[in-house]
Design an enzyme around this catalytic site. Structure first.
Site, PDB file in Angstrom:
ATOM      1  N   SER A 124       0.832  -1.203   0.000  1.00  0.00           N
ATOM      2  CA  SER A 124       0.000   0.000   0.000  1.00  0.00           C
ATOM      3  C   SER A 124       0.864   1.250   0.000  1.00  0.00           C
ATOM      4  O   SER A 124       1.964   1.259   0.576  1.00  0.00           O
ATOM      5  CB  SER A 124      -0.866  -0.010   1.268  1.00  0.00           C
ATOM      6  OG  SER A 124      -1.442   1.244   1.487  1.00  0.00           O
ATOM      7  N   TYR A 148      -2.007  -1.750  10.784  1.00  0.00           N
ATOM      8  CA  TYR A 148      -2.239  -2.211   9.414  1.00  0.00           C
ATOM      9  C   TYR A 148      -1.063  -1.832   8.514  1.00  0.00           C
ATOM     10  O   TYR A 148      -0.507  -2.670   7.802  1.00  0.00           O
ATOM     11  CB  TYR A 148      -3.549  -1.615   8.852  1.00  0.00           C
ATOM     12  CG  TYR A 148      -3.641  -1.740   7.342  1.00  0.00           C
ATOM     13  CD1 TYR A 148      -3.874  -2.968   6.749  1.00  0.00           C
ATOM     14  CD2 TYR A 148      -3.437  -0.625   6.508  1.00  0.00           C
ATOM     15  CE1 TYR A 148      -3.920  -3.094   5.360  1.00  0.00           C
ATOM     16  CE2 TYR A 148      -3.479  -0.740   5.132  1.00  0.00           C
ATOM     17  CZ  TYR A 148      -3.726  -1.981   4.567  1.00  0.00           C
ATOM     18  OH  TYR A 148      -3.748  -2.100   3.194  1.00  0.00           O
ATOM     19  N   LYS A 152       2.175  -4.126   6.397  1.00  0.00           N
ATOM     20  CA  LYS A 152       2.626  -4.033   4.991  1.00  0.00           C
ATOM     21  C   LYS A 152       4.137  -3.831   4.949  1.00  0.00           C
ATOM     22  O   LYS A 152       4.840  -4.463   4.172  1.00  0.00           O
ATOM     23  CB  LYS A 152       1.905  -2.887   4.270  1.00  0.00           C
ATOM     24  CG  LYS A 152       0.420  -3.119   4.077  1.00  0.00           C
ATOM     25  CD  LYS A 152       0.148  -4.365   3.261  1.00  0.00           C
ATOM     26  CE  LYS A 152      -1.329  -4.702   3.165  1.00  0.00           C
ATOM     27  NZ  LYS A 152      -1.614  -6.000   2.557  1.00  0.00           N
TER      28      LYS A 152
HETATM   29  P1  NAD Z   1     -10.838  -7.120   0.789  1.00  0.00           P
HETATM   30  O1  NAD Z   1     -11.073  -7.169   2.250  1.00  0.00           O
HETATM   31  O2  NAD Z   1     -11.973  -6.825  -0.098  1.00  0.00           O
HETATM   32  O3  NAD Z   1     -10.154  -8.494   0.320  1.00  0.00           O
HETATM   33  C1  NAD Z   1      -9.319  -9.256   1.134  1.00  0.00           C
HETATM   34  C2  NAD Z   1      -9.805 -10.696   1.108  1.00  0.00           C
HETATM   35  O4  NAD Z   1      -8.941 -11.507   1.903  1.00  0.00           O
HETATM   36  C3  NAD Z   1     -11.220 -10.854   1.678  1.00  0.00           C
HETATM   37  O5  NAD Z   1     -12.003 -11.567   0.750  1.00  0.00           O
HETATM   38  C4  NAD Z   1     -11.016 -11.640   2.970  1.00  0.00           C
HETATM   39  O6  NAD Z   1     -12.106 -12.494   3.224  1.00  0.00           O
HETATM   40  C5  NAD Z   1      -9.723 -12.396   2.673  1.00  0.00           C
HETATM   41  N1  NAD Z   1      -8.915 -12.764   3.843  1.00  0.00           N
HETATM   42  C6  NAD Z   1      -8.454 -11.943   4.830  1.00  0.00           C
HETATM   43  N2  NAD Z   1      -7.706 -12.644   5.704  1.00  0.00           N
HETATM   44  C7  NAD Z   1      -7.682 -13.928   5.252  1.00  0.00           C
HETATM   45  C8  NAD Z   1      -7.079 -15.131   5.709  1.00  0.00           C
HETATM   46  N3  NAD Z   1      -6.380 -15.179   6.840  1.00  0.00           N
HETATM   47  N4  NAD Z   1      -7.258 -16.256   4.988  1.00  0.00           N
HETATM   48  C9  NAD Z   1      -7.973 -16.245   3.850  1.00  0.00           C
HETATM   49  N5  NAD Z   1      -8.567 -15.138   3.363  1.00  0.00           N
HETATM   50  C10 NAD Z   1      -8.425 -14.003   4.059  1.00  0.00           C
HETATM   51  O7  NAD Z   1      -9.645  -6.088   0.530  1.00  0.00           O
HETATM   52  P2  NAD Z   1      -9.128  -5.451  -0.837  1.00  0.00           P
HETATM   53  O8  NAD Z   1      -9.514  -4.025  -0.854  1.00  0.00           O
HETATM   54  O9  NAD Z   1      -9.497  -6.321  -1.977  1.00  0.00           O
HETATM   55  O10 NAD Z   1      -7.566  -5.500  -0.558  1.00  0.00           O
HETATM   56  C11 NAD Z   1      -6.743  -6.543  -1.052  1.00  0.00           C
HETATM   57  C12 NAD Z   1      -5.330  -6.317  -0.599  1.00  0.00           C
HETATM   58  O11 NAD Z   1      -4.865  -5.050  -1.059  1.00  0.00           O
HETATM   59  C13 NAD Z   1      -5.127  -6.288   0.914  1.00  0.00           C
HETATM   60  O12 NAD Z   1      -3.890  -6.903   1.209  1.00  0.00           O
HETATM   61  C14 NAD Z   1      -5.081  -4.827   1.245  1.00  0.00           C
HETATM   62  O13 NAD Z   1      -4.352  -4.570   2.415  1.00  0.00           O
HETATM   63  C15 NAD Z   1      -4.377  -4.269   0.022  1.00  0.00           C
HETATM   64  N6  NAD Z   1      -4.657  -2.851  -0.228  1.00  0.00           N
HETATM   65  C16 NAD Z   1      -5.947  -2.445  -0.406  1.00  0.00           C
HETATM   66  C17 NAD Z   1      -6.228  -1.099  -0.638  1.00  0.00           C
HETATM   67  C18 NAD Z   1      -7.651  -0.612  -0.821  1.00  0.00           C
HETATM   68  O14 NAD Z   1      -7.853   0.603  -0.766  1.00  0.00           O
HETATM   69  N7  NAD Z   1      -8.639  -1.468  -1.037  1.00  0.00           N
HETATM   70  C19 NAD Z   1      -5.176  -0.168  -0.716  1.00  0.00           C
HETATM   71  C20 NAD Z   1      -3.868  -0.615  -0.539  1.00  0.00           C
HETATM   72  C21 NAD Z   1      -3.622  -1.969  -0.308  1.00  0.00           C
HETATM   73  C1  UD1 Z   2      -7.003   5.045   3.656  1.00  0.00           C
HETATM   74  C2  UD1 Z   2      -6.139   4.455   4.735  1.00  0.00           C
HETATM   75  C3  UD1 Z   2      -4.838   3.962   4.133  1.00  0.00           C
HETATM   76  C4  UD1 Z   2      -5.130   2.982   2.994  1.00  0.00           C
HETATM   77  C5  UD1 Z   2      -6.023   3.695   1.982  1.00  0.00           C
HETATM   78  C6  UD1 Z   2      -6.411   2.824   0.838  1.00  0.00           C
HETATM   79  C7  UD1 Z   2      -6.778   5.765   6.752  1.00  0.00           C
HETATM   80  C8  UD1 Z   2      -6.326   6.762   7.770  1.00  0.00           C
HETATM   81  N1  UD1 Z   2      -5.903   5.477   5.762  1.00  0.00           N
HETATM   82  O1  UD1 Z   2      -6.291   6.095   3.118  1.00  0.00           O
HETATM   83  O2  UD1 Z   2      -4.041   3.339   5.102  1.00  0.00           O
HETATM   84  O3  UD1 Z   2      -3.933   2.562   2.392  1.00  0.00           O
HETATM   85  O4  UD1 Z   2      -7.221   4.107   2.641  1.00  0.00           O
HETATM   86  O5  UD1 Z   2      -7.312   1.873   1.276  1.00  0.00           O
HETATM   87  O6  UD1 Z   2      -7.862   5.207   6.830  1.00  0.00           O
HETATM   88  N2  UD1 Z   2     -12.322  11.493   3.371  1.00  0.00           N
HETATM   89  C9  UD1 Z   2     -13.321  12.374   3.726  1.00  0.00           C
HETATM   90  N3  UD1 Z   2     -14.497  11.867   4.190  1.00  0.00           N
HETATM   91  C10 UD1 Z   2     -14.723  10.525   4.330  1.00  0.00           C
HETATM   92  C11 UD1 Z   2     -13.683   9.629   3.974  1.00  0.00           C
HETATM   93  C12 UD1 Z   2     -12.496  10.160   3.514  1.00  0.00           C
HETATM   94  O7  UD1 Z   2     -13.154  13.585   3.599  1.00  0.00           O
HETATM   95  O8  UD1 Z   2     -15.808  10.120   4.794  1.00  0.00           O
HETATM   96  C13 UD1 Z   2     -11.062  12.051   2.833  1.00  0.00           C
HETATM   97  C14 UD1 Z   2      -9.831  11.690   3.647  1.00  0.00           C
HETATM   98  O9  UD1 Z   2      -9.609  12.650   4.648  1.00  0.00           O
HETATM   99  C15 UD1 Z   2      -8.750  11.676   2.568  1.00  0.00           C
HETATM  100  C16 UD1 Z   2      -9.511  11.211   1.304  1.00  0.00           C
HETATM  101  O10 UD1 Z   2     -10.881  11.472   1.552  1.00  0.00           O
HETATM  102  O11 UD1 Z   2      -8.256  12.956   2.348  1.00  0.00           O
HETATM  103  C17 UD1 Z   2      -9.324   9.745   1.000  1.00  0.00           C
HETATM  104  O12 UD1 Z   2      -9.662   8.991   2.154  1.00  0.00           O
HETATM  105  P1  UD1 Z   2      -9.755   7.393   2.152  1.00  0.00           P
HETATM  106  O13 UD1 Z   2     -10.637   6.948   1.039  1.00  0.00           O
HETATM  107  O14 UD1 Z   2     -10.112   6.936   3.509  1.00  0.00           O
HETATM  108  O15 UD1 Z   2      -8.289   6.921   1.771  1.00  0.00           O
HETATM  109  P2  UD1 Z   2      -6.879   7.334   2.413  1.00  0.00           P
HETATM  110  O16 UD1 Z   2      -6.998   8.342   3.464  1.00  0.00           O
HETATM  111  O17 UD1 Z   2      -5.971   7.628   1.289  1.00  0.00           O
END
Ligand code: NAD
Ligand code: UD1
Length: 333
Positions: A124, A148, A152
């Site tokens: 991330s 969290y 990572k």
């Molecule tokens: P998500 O929660 O939708 O998907 C994660 C999946 O992993 C889920 O289906 C959950 O059931 C499964 N899971 C969790 N722990 C498990 C375990 N121990 N065994 C088997 N399955 C398990 O999340 P996502 O948004 O699809 O994110 C996927 C990956 O990307 C994660 O590693 C997350 O940290 C990373 N990531 C996500 C974002 C974002 O904004 N969505 C941003 C940066 C990084």
């Molecule tokens: C969040 C996570 C970050 C993760 C990323 C992607 C936190 C503190 N950080 O980041 O670790 O990697 O998601 O999943 O949760 N905002 C509003 N109102 C809302 C929600 C968000 O104004 O109800 C603003 C936030 O202040 C920020 C922007 O929207 O400026 C994006 O927020 P968000 O979608 O939560 O993502 P990140 O903050 O980038």
């Protein structure tokens, strides 16, 4: 290739399964359904018209994971599975460290045992902390503000050590920026439990009337309009980035930012959503959210040069597809 996709029924994992199947790969999904639903497997099959293998298994269950590697000839692993809610991780640090780190270690252990040398990891942009934008892969990492984020950073470190000890092991660490949007079919997308923490799902739920009004967390940041700036990336672009990463794996550890390289402020996203979908999003400005940074966007040069990948879907498309998914899905999806 036969790809084991951990967390493959989750938000990014399900879109990546579609992209992998469309690119001709086979997928074996391992997910414990802690944040996803079994029906998503059917949706992936519906979209692609291809079969998938699904194991409802927790990746911290060493024996069960071992059995999967025994049952299949696996060519590569994409490891999405993790717990990902920042606020929750502060309240439940052990659950986060245990789930995210043990999952990674168990998977890597069996990759080594079964000579599976291709590994793609979901990291991330949060690992950059308060560096100066645009973030590039060579920057020194600053401590994150929550468990969290630390899982990572630690997982990245574990993978580097493993690759150093095992010269055949090829790892791509993908640092995602802010994935939003959904598959154009409207069948799969992001459906967080409870009240969303992230901006786009909050906006779509306000648009649907499930939530009354958006709270904008601060308008006094040193940014274009005072609100936070993020690098929103369409989840289908992100999914395609994984196929590119898999096709271009090299020995050792290689880190890539997956973003668009373009920052969009919270107010700009609200405006884009309103324009793309013709729906007003009521909002009010409230205090800053603790732990937030002002700006976060990627330098995307490396991914383009080395993977030949770049994001192509714009912010309007992200808003349209996010809304298309939200409005087509019932509350209990
Ligand atoms: P998500 O929660 O939708 O998907 C994660 C999946 O992993 C889920 O289906 C959950 O059931 C499964 N899971 C969790 N722990 C498990 C375990 N121990 N065994 C088997 N399955 C398990 O999340 P996502 O948004 O699809 O994110 C996927 C990956 O990307 C994660 O590693 C997350 O940290 C990373 N990531 C996500 C974002 C974002 O904004 N969505 C941003 C940066 C990084
Ligand atoms: C969040 C996570 C970050 C993760 C990323 C992607 C936190 C503190 N950080 O980041 O670790 O990697 O998601 O999943 O949760 N905002 C509003 N109102 C809302 C929600 C968000 O104004 O109800 C603003 C936030 O202040 C920020 C922007 O929207 O400026 C994006 O927020 P968000 O979608 O939560 O993502 P990140 O903050 O980038």
């Amino acid at each position: 290739m036969n790809i084991l996709v951990s967390g493959g029924l989750g938000y990014i994992g399900s879109h990546t399964c579609v992209a992998l199947l469309e690119a001709g790969h086979s997928v074996i999904i391992v997910d414990n359904l802690s944040n996803s639903k079994k029906e998503t497997a059917e949706k992936i099959i519906n979209i692609t018209n291809k079969q998938v293998i699904f194991y409802e298994v927790d990746l911290t269950d060493d024996k069960a994971v071992s059995m999967i590697f025994d049952n299949h000839k696996i060519d590569g692993v994409i490891h999405f599975a993790a717990l990902k809610a920042v606020g929750e991780s502060i309240k439940k640090p052990i659950e986060y460290y245990y789930n995210n780190l043990v999952s990674t270690m168990v998977l890597v252990k069996y990759c080594l045992k079964y000579n599976v040398n291709k590994f793609v990891f979901s990291s991330s942009a949060t690992v950059y902390g308060e560096n100066r934008v645009p973030f590039n892969e060579l920057m020194e990492l600053f401590p994150t503000t929550n468990p969290y984020g630390e899982t990572k950073v630690m997982s990245e470190r574990i993978l580097k050590d493993v690759a150093q000890a095992n010269p055949m092991f090829s790892v791509s660490i993908l640092r995602y920026f802010n994935p939003v949007g959904a598959h154009e079919s409207g069948l799969i997308g992001e459906s967080p439990n409870g009240i969303p923490n992230n901006l786009m799902p909050y906006i779509t739920q306000v648009a649907k009337g499930k939530l009354k009004k958006l709270k904008v967390f601060g308008d006094n940041y040193p940014t274009v309009d005072g609100t936070g700036v993020r690098d929103f990336i369409h989840v289908v672009d992100l999914a395609e980035g994984h196929v590119a990463a898999l096709n271009n794996l090299k020995k050792g550890v290689h880190i890539y930012n997956l973003g668009t390289g373009k920052g969009t402020s919270v107010l700009e996203l609200i405006n884009a959503f309103e324009e793309a979908n013709g729906i007003k999003i009521p909002y009010e400005v409230v205090d800053r959210r603790p732990g937030d940074i002002a700006e976060c966007y990627a330098d995307v040069t490396k991914a383009y040069q080395e993977l030949g990948w770049r994001a192509s879907r714009d912010i309007f498309r992200m808003c349209k597809d996010a809304w298309n998914f939200e409005k087509n899905n019932s509350l209990d999806y």
